[in-house]
Every structure is written in structure tokens, then in C-alpha cells.
Design an enzyme around this catalytic site. Structure first.
Site, PDB file in Angstrom:
ATOM      1  N   LYS A   1       7.832  25.295  19.574  1.00  0.00           N
ATOM      2  CA  LYS A   1       6.692  25.067  20.472  1.00  0.00           C
ATOM      3  C   LYS A   1       5.386  25.364  19.751  1.00  0.00           C
ATOM      4  O   LYS A   1       5.353  26.155  18.793  1.00  0.00           O
ATOM      5  CB  LYS A   1       6.776  25.908  21.745  1.00  0.00           C
ATOM      6  CG  LYS A   1       6.709  27.430  21.572  1.00  0.00           C
ATOM      7  CD  LYS A   1       5.287  27.997  21.489  1.00  0.00           C
ATOM      8  CE  LYS A   1       5.279  29.473  21.104  1.00  0.00           C
ATOM      9  NZ  LYS A   1       4.063  29.984  20.532  1.00  0.00           N
TER      10      LYS A   1
ATOM     11  N   ALA B   1       9.188  34.214  12.682  1.00  0.00           N
ATOM     12  CA  ALA B   1       7.913  34.933  12.916  1.00  0.00           C
ATOM     13  C   ALA B   1       6.718  34.065  12.549  1.00  0.00           C
ATOM     14  O   ALA B   1       5.744  34.521  11.961  1.00  0.00           O
ATOM     15  CB  ALA B   1       7.889  36.260  12.143  1.00  0.00           C
ATOM     16  N   GLY B   2       6.802  32.793  12.912  1.00  0.00           N
ATOM     17  CA  GLY B   2       5.759  31.839  12.516  1.00  0.00           C
ATOM     18  C   GLY B   2       4.809  31.458  13.639  1.00  0.00           C
ATOM     19  O   GLY B   2       3.885  30.678  13.422  1.00  0.00           O
ATOM     20  N   GLY B   3       5.040  31.950  14.849  1.00  0.00           N
ATOM     21  CA  GLY B   3       4.193  31.532  15.976  1.00  0.00           C
ATOM     22  C   GLY B   3       4.661  30.228  16.582  1.00  0.00           C
ATOM     23  O   GLY B   3       3.958  29.592  17.363  1.00  0.00           O
ATOM     24  N   LEU B   4       5.891  29.813  16.216  1.00  0.00           N
ATOM     25  CA  LEU B   4       6.466  28.570  16.752  1.00  0.00           C
ATOM     26  C   LEU B   4       7.653  28.856  17.673  1.00  0.00           C
ATOM     27  O   LEU B   4       8.363  27.940  18.077  1.00  0.00           O
ATOM     28  CB  LEU B   4       6.917  27.657  15.596  1.00  0.00           C
ATOM     29  CG  LEU B   4       5.814  27.163  14.656  1.00  0.00           C
ATOM     30  CD1 LEU B   4       6.421  26.487  13.432  1.00  0.00           C
ATOM     31  CD2 LEU B   4       4.878  26.193  15.365  1.00  0.00           C
ATOM     32  N   ALA B   5       7.864  30.116  17.981  1.00  0.00           N
ATOM     33  CA  ALA B   5       8.921  30.554  18.910  1.00  0.00           C
ATOM     34  C   ALA B   5      10.324  30.207  18.422  1.00  0.00           C
ATOM     35  O   ALA B   5      11.195  29.874  19.224  1.00  0.00           O
ATOM     36  CB  ALA B   5       8.680  29.990  20.317  1.00  0.00           C
ATOM     37  N   GLY B   6      10.544  30.326  17.125  1.00  0.00           N
ATOM     38  CA  GLY B   6      11.856  29.998  16.565  1.00  0.00           C
ATOM     39  C   GLY B   6      12.987  30.817  17.179  1.00  0.00           C
ATOM     40  O   GLY B   6      14.015  30.271  17.575  1.00  0.00           O
ATOM     41  N   GLY B   7      12.802  32.124  17.274  1.00  0.00           N
ATOM     42  CA  GLY B   7      13.840  32.999  17.835  1.00  0.00           C
ATOM     43  C   GLY B   7      14.092  32.682  19.306  1.00  0.00           C
ATOM     44  O   GLY B   7      15.242  32.647  19.758  1.00  0.00           O
ATOM     45  N   SER B   8      13.012  32.429  20.036  1.00  0.00           N
ATOM     46  CA  SER B   8      13.144  32.083  21.458  1.00  0.00           C
ATOM     47  C   SER B   8      13.848  30.738  21.611  1.00  0.00           C
ATOM     48  O   SER B   8      14.636  30.548  22.548  1.00  0.00           O
ATOM     49  CB  SER B   8      11.763  31.997  22.111  1.00  0.00           C
ATOM     50  OG  SER B   8      11.095  33.223  21.979  1.00  0.00           O
TER      51      SER B   8
ATOM     52  N   ASP C   1       8.799  33.169  25.817  1.00  0.00           N
ATOM     53  CA  ASP C   1       8.790  31.734  25.509  1.00  0.00           C
ATOM     54  C   ASP C   1      10.127  31.044  25.800  1.00  0.00           C
ATOM     55  O   ASP C   1      10.227  29.825  25.690  1.00  0.00           O
ATOM     56  CB  ASP C   1       8.489  31.512  24.015  1.00  0.00           C
ATOM     57  CG  ASP C   1       7.121  32.033  23.619  1.00  0.00           C
ATOM     58  OD1 ASP C   1       6.216  32.061  24.466  1.00  0.00           O
ATOM     59  OD2 ASP C   1       6.965  32.400  22.434  1.00  0.00           O
TER      60      ASP C   1
HETATM   61  O1  C5P Z   1       8.268  38.249  25.294  1.00  0.00           O
HETATM   62  P1  C5P Z   1       8.415  38.463  23.839  1.00  0.00           P
HETATM   63  O2  C5P Z   1       9.592  39.321  23.495  1.00  0.00           O
HETATM   64  O3  C5P Z   1       8.340  37.236  23.023  1.00  0.00           O
HETATM   65  O4  C5P Z   1       7.131  39.309  23.432  1.00  0.00           O
HETATM   66  C1  C5P Z   1       7.049  40.021  22.217  1.00  0.00           C
HETATM   67  C2  C5P Z   1       5.903  41.000  22.276  1.00  0.00           C
HETATM   68  O5  C5P Z   1       4.642  40.307  22.279  1.00  0.00           O
HETATM   69  C3  C5P Z   1       5.848  41.863  23.530  1.00  0.00           C
HETATM   70  O6  C5P Z   1       6.645  43.005  23.417  1.00  0.00           O
HETATM   71  C4  C5P Z   1       4.372  42.207  23.617  1.00  0.00           C
HETATM   72  O7  C5P Z   1       4.044  43.236  22.705  1.00  0.00           O
HETATM   73  C5  C5P Z   1       3.704  40.945  23.106  1.00  0.00           C
HETATM   74  N1  C5P Z   1       3.333  40.047  24.220  1.00  0.00           N
HETATM   75  C6  C5P Z   1       2.252  40.390  25.015  1.00  0.00           C
HETATM   76  N2  C5P Z   1       1.900  39.565  26.042  1.00  0.00           N
HETATM   77  C7  C5P Z   1       2.575  38.416  26.285  1.00  0.00           C
HETATM   78  C8  C5P Z   1       3.671  38.051  25.490  1.00  0.00           C
HETATM   79  C9  C5P Z   1       4.029  38.899  24.459  1.00  0.00           C
HETATM   80  O8  C5P Z   1       1.607  41.427  24.809  1.00  0.00           O
HETATM   81  N3  C5P Z   1       2.194  37.634  27.282  1.00  0.00           N
END
Ligand code: C5P
Length: 316
Positions: free
Chosen positions: A28, A115-122, A155
Site C-alpha cells: 500500500k 520496514a519500507g512504509g509499504l506495509a509489507g508485514g501487514s 494496515d
Molecule cells: O498498528 P501497527 O502495529 O502497524 O503500528 C505500529 C506502531 O506505529 C504503533 O505501535 C504505534 O507506535 C505507531 N502508530 C501510531 N499511530 C497509528 C498507527 C501506528 O502511533 N495510527
């Protein structure tokens, strides 16, 4: 003669002769990422517009006597294979939900950077949910899966859905939005990742220091731009409140963004929490030209031409 009937996707046979279920899941980007204040639970309130792009991971599950994950491609060797991996957590969560053993072998082929900001793990977690749901014939609805997805990460529900969608809450409440397309993007993948929590924390620091606006930016202009066909209008509307924080932690991103616009991109933006940068092109040919130019500038580890929107995690 009657019209041939369309078989609903969820009723199609999904098991290959081998008994395996294979799912393709996209990355994404956030064409808009409005970040509000930090909440008591540590998450930030979001108003974001997600778009799924044609950069995919592929996950295959087969029945087995235990739970095992193997990874090939991007990040293989770096990524955990145990409960620290979101894929394993997704399989366990679904198994618990439907009261069965989480016994599957999972083969993951990755192209989406870690960890690229593309939500690979999600994306991989979304794929695991969709794959095991089919393998086990759970009969859960997409809404059930989305609810389960929200427990795994902000995500994940979007990556089950795909397309273009507005994300609210901490990103996990998704509703599809009208988006014409296709839109043509160039993705510049950086060397090394950025930690999402660290980027959010950096935004909090920048806000406390009064260096960036405290209010979340408004998704209205992007939502309007997505409903019409002019990429120049969308280019003007792209916004990411996390971008100053990602640049503060990784100043080299300034150069990447500049390189993209020098190569003729209509606009460039950090994707999510970065460090991947995405550039909007006028059409597919233009995207190829920008990608070639960017690759020549040496500002990225890899450069990809993609389009969006594309569907979310789907059985192939
Ligand atoms: O939901 P996810 O596990 O991807 O989020 C990772 C981390 O990113 C959260 O633990 C939080 O520190 C930060 N985050 C946030 N606000 C969001 C989404 C993520 O602060 N809306």
C-alpha cells in the site's frame, strides 16, 4: 439461452490439486496521511487515504502437522520465523477464532521491502488470513476477517480490502472510496528501513517543538482529486504528515524526493512512515522514463513502476 452465471469469488474452488492455497497481496501507499494527536492507547488518530499498488508478495499455505514459515526474497534471512512474525500471529489468531489447531506450512515469497512504509508485514498478515480462511473453509465473512485483521495491525484490514480506501481510527477502520485510475507510480526503495513507532515519535517531538503544524491535514482535496482523471490535480493534493518526521530521521530522503521531481515526476511523497518514496507519473510511459532516470541517479536501492488501485489479498 440463459446468461452464464458469475460464480461469487468466495464460492469458487480454491484448493489446487496439491491441496495448497496461494494468495497474492499488494503493498500500500498512503496518497494522504493526516496524523492527529497521540491517543491514550499510544496510537495516533488518523485520516488516511490508502491505495493498493501492483507490487506483490505471494503466500502459499498447505495442511501440515505443525506450524512452519519459510521466506524467500526481500528480507529473507532478516525476518523472524516465529511468533515475532506477523504471519505466524495471523495464523494463530484465525485458528483461535475458529477453534482449531494452527497447523499449516507457509511459504512466503516477498517483493515488498521490509520496514519500507509499504506495509509489507501487514500485507503478509492479510494474505495469511485470507489463505487459511480458504484452506480451512471457515465460512467467515470479509467483515469477520477485517475485525480479526484489526487486532494484528493498523494496515492489515486495508490489505484484506485493497483498492482505494479511507482509513480512520488508527487506520484500521476502512471504507472504500471512489477512485478512477489507473494511477501510475514510481516506487523508490531505500537501503534499510525506518521504524514506524520511531517516525510517529519523531513527529510528536517536531510538533512539541513547534516545527511542524500540530493539526492533521485534511483528506478532502485528495478524495476530490481521486474522483477525476487529471494526475496533475492529484499531484497537487498528495500529503503526508509523517514526511517531515521521516526526513528528520533520514535526511537523505530530501535528495531522493528532489531527484524524482528533477526526472519529471508530477509529485513525490514519502510513503507512510518511509523510507520508500513514491512519485506520481502522468501515464505508464512517463512512469518508465522517471524510473530509468531515478535508477541512474543512484538515490534508491531499487526502483519499481507500479499502478494503483489493485485488489487486496486474493487467491490466485
Ligand atoms: O498498528 P501497527 O502495529 O502497524 O503500528 C505500529 C506502531 O506505529 C504503533 O505501535 C504505534 O507506535 C505507531 N502508530 C501510531 N499511530 C497509528 C498507527 C501506528 O502511533 N495510527
Amino acid at each position: 439461452m440463459s446468461e452464464p452465471q458469475q460464480v461469487p469469488e468466495r464460492d469458487r474452488p480454491v484448493l489446487a490439486a496439491s491441496g495448497a492455497v496461494r494468495v497474492r497481496v499488494p503493498a500500500k501507499i498512503n496518497v494522504h496521511l493526516g496524523v492527529g494527536p497521540v491517543r491514550d492507547d499510544g496510537y495516533h488518530e488518523l485520516a488516511t487515504v490508502y491505495q493498493a499498488i501492483s507490487l506483490y508478495d505471494e503466500l502459499t499455505v498447505t495442511r501440515a502437522d505443525d506450524l512452519r514459515l519459510r521466506i524467500a526474497g526481500e528480507g529473507a534471512g532478516q525476518l523472524p520465523l516465529d511468533d515475532d512474525n506477523l504471519v505466524v500471529r495471523a495464523v494463530r489468531a484465525l485458528a483461535r477464532y475458529v477453534d482449531r489447531e494452527p497447523h499449516v506450512h507457509i511459504q512466503l515469497r516477498k517483493q515488498i521491502p521490509v520496514a519500507g512504509g509499504l506495509a509489507g508485514g501487514s500485507a503478509d498478515a492479510a494474505a495469511a488470513l485470507v489463505a487459511c480462511d480458504a484452506l480451512w473453509g471457515t465460512g467467515l465473512t470479509r467483515d469477520d476477517l477485517a475485525t480479526l485483521a484489526a487486532t494484528l495491525g493498523s494496515d492489515v484490514p486495508f490489505l484484506v480490502l485493497g483498492g482505494t480506501a479511507l482509513g480512520t481510527g488508527h487506520g484500521e477502520v476502512v471504507s472504500p472510496v471512489l477512485a478512477v485510475g489507473p494511477w501510475h507510480w514510481v516506487v523508490a526503495i531505500a537501503d534499510g528501513g525506518l521504524s514506524t513507532p520511531e517516525v510517529y515519535a519523531e513527529l510528536d517531538r517536531l510538533r512539541e517543538a513547534g516545527r511542524v503544524p500540530a493539526a492533521a491535514s485534511d483528506p478532502g482535496p485528495v478524495l476530490a482529486a481521486l474522483r477525476q482523471h487529471d494526475p496533475r490535480v492529484l499531484a497537487e493534493a498528495l500529503a503526508n504528515d509523517l514526511q517531515p518526521a521521516a526526513i528528520s530521521l533520514r535526511p537523505a530522503l530530501r535528495r531522493t524526493l528532489r531527484a524524482g521531481t528533477e526526472e519529471g515526476a508530477l509529485a513525490g511523497i514519502v510513503s507512510g512512515s518511509g523510507p520508500t518514496c513514491v512519485f506520481l507519473a502522468a501515464d505508464a510511459e512517463h512512469a518508465k522514463k522517471i524510473a530509468t532516470g531515478l535508477a541512474g541517479q543512484g538515490v534508491a536501492r531499487a526502483v519499481r513502476v507500479v499502478r494503483g488501485p489493485v485488489p487486496g489479498a486474493r487467491i490466485v
